[in-house]
Design a protein around this motif. Structure first.
Motif, PDB file in Angstrom:
ATOM      1  N   THR A 186      11.713   0.849   2.661  1.00 47.28           N
ATOM      2  CA  THR A 186      10.366   0.704   3.211  1.00 47.28           C
ATOM      3  C   THR A 186      10.241   1.453   4.533  1.00 47.28           C
ATOM      4  O   THR A 186       9.241   2.133   4.784  1.00 47.28           O
ATOM      5  CB  THR A 186      10.019  -0.785   3.400  1.00 47.28           C
ATOM      6  N   GLY A 187      11.265   1.345   5.381  1.00 41.64           N
ATOM      7  CA  GLY A 187      11.257   2.070   6.647  1.00 41.64           C
ATOM      8  C   GLY A 187      11.146   3.570   6.453  1.00 41.64           C
ATOM      9  O   GLY A 187      10.413   4.250   7.177  1.00 41.64           O
ATOM     10  N   ASN A 188      11.855   4.082   5.475  1.00 48.75           N
ATOM     11  CA  ASN A 188      11.770   5.520   5.184  1.00 48.75           C
ATOM     12  C   ASN A 188      10.372   5.909   4.712  1.00 48.75           C
ATOM     13  O   ASN A 188       9.855   6.961   5.088  1.00 48.75           O
ATOM     14  CB  ASN A 188      12.812   5.916   4.142  1.00 48.75           C
ATOM     15  N   GLN A 189       9.761   5.070   3.902  1.00 45.65           N
ATOM     16  CA  GLN A 189       8.405   5.360   3.441  1.00 45.65           C
ATOM     17  C   GLN A 189       7.413   5.335   4.611  1.00 45.65           C
ATOM     18  O   GLN A 189       6.536   6.191   4.710  1.00 45.65           O
ATOM     19  CB  GLN A 189       7.989   4.361   2.368  1.00 45.65           C
ATOM     20  N   TYR A 190       7.574   4.354   5.492  1.00 40.40           N
ATOM     21  CA  TYR A 190       6.696   4.277   6.662  1.00 40.40           C
ATOM     22  C   TYR A 190       6.908   5.473   7.590  1.00 40.40           C
ATOM     23  O   TYR A 190       5.965   5.977   8.179  1.00 40.40           O
ATOM     24  CB  TYR A 190       6.924   2.980   7.436  1.00 40.40           C
ATOM     25  N   ARG A 191       8.150   5.924   7.724  1.00 41.91           N
ATOM     26  CA  ARG A 191       8.426   7.091   8.574  1.00 41.91           C
ATOM     27  C   ARG A 191       7.688   8.316   8.049  1.00 41.91           C
ATOM     28  O   ARG A 191       7.052   9.059   8.815  1.00 41.91           O
ATOM     29  CB  ARG A 191       9.923   7.375   8.645  1.00 41.91           C
ATOM     30  N   ILE A 192       7.745   8.522   6.761  1.00 41.80           N
ATOM     31  CA  ILE A 192       7.020   9.653   6.159  1.00 41.80           C
ATOM     32  C   ILE A 192       5.528   9.499   6.403  1.00 41.80           C
ATOM     33  O   ILE A 192       4.844  10.452   6.786  1.00 41.80           O
ATOM     34  CB  ILE A 192       7.332   9.751   4.653  1.00 41.80           C
ATOM     35  N   ASP A 193       5.010   8.293   6.219  1.00 41.16           N
ATOM     36  CA  ASP A 193       3.594   8.033   6.450  1.00 41.16           C
ATOM     37  C   ASP A 193       3.221   8.325   7.906  1.00 41.16           C
ATOM     38  O   ASP A 193       2.181   8.934   8.170  1.00 41.16           O
ATOM     39  CB  ASP A 193       3.277   6.577   6.106  1.00 41.16           C
TER      40      ASP A 193
END
Length: 58
Positions: free
Chosen positions: A24-31
């Motif tokens: 989830t953290g990786n997805q938020y970072r991309i976002d």
């Protein structure tokens, strides 16, 4: 960035939840990077805040 996410989640979450926390953290970072341009340290802070809030980590 992954190491920061792991360090935060490792001591506060079970192994099963920690892997989801990291994903989830990786997805938020991309976002965060797709949004308005800001310094990387702000991207890290915003990413961790969002991820921790989602998982109820303080």
């Amino acid at each position: 960035m992954n190491e920061v996410i792991r360090r935060v989640g490792r001591n506060r979450l079970s192994a099963e939840v920690a892997s989801e926390f990291e994903r989830t953290g990786n997805q938020y970072r991309i976002d965060e990077r797709l949004g308005e341009c800001e310094p990387f340290h702000q991207v890290v802070v915003h990413t961790l805040e969002r991820t921790m809030r989602r998982f109820g980590v303080e």
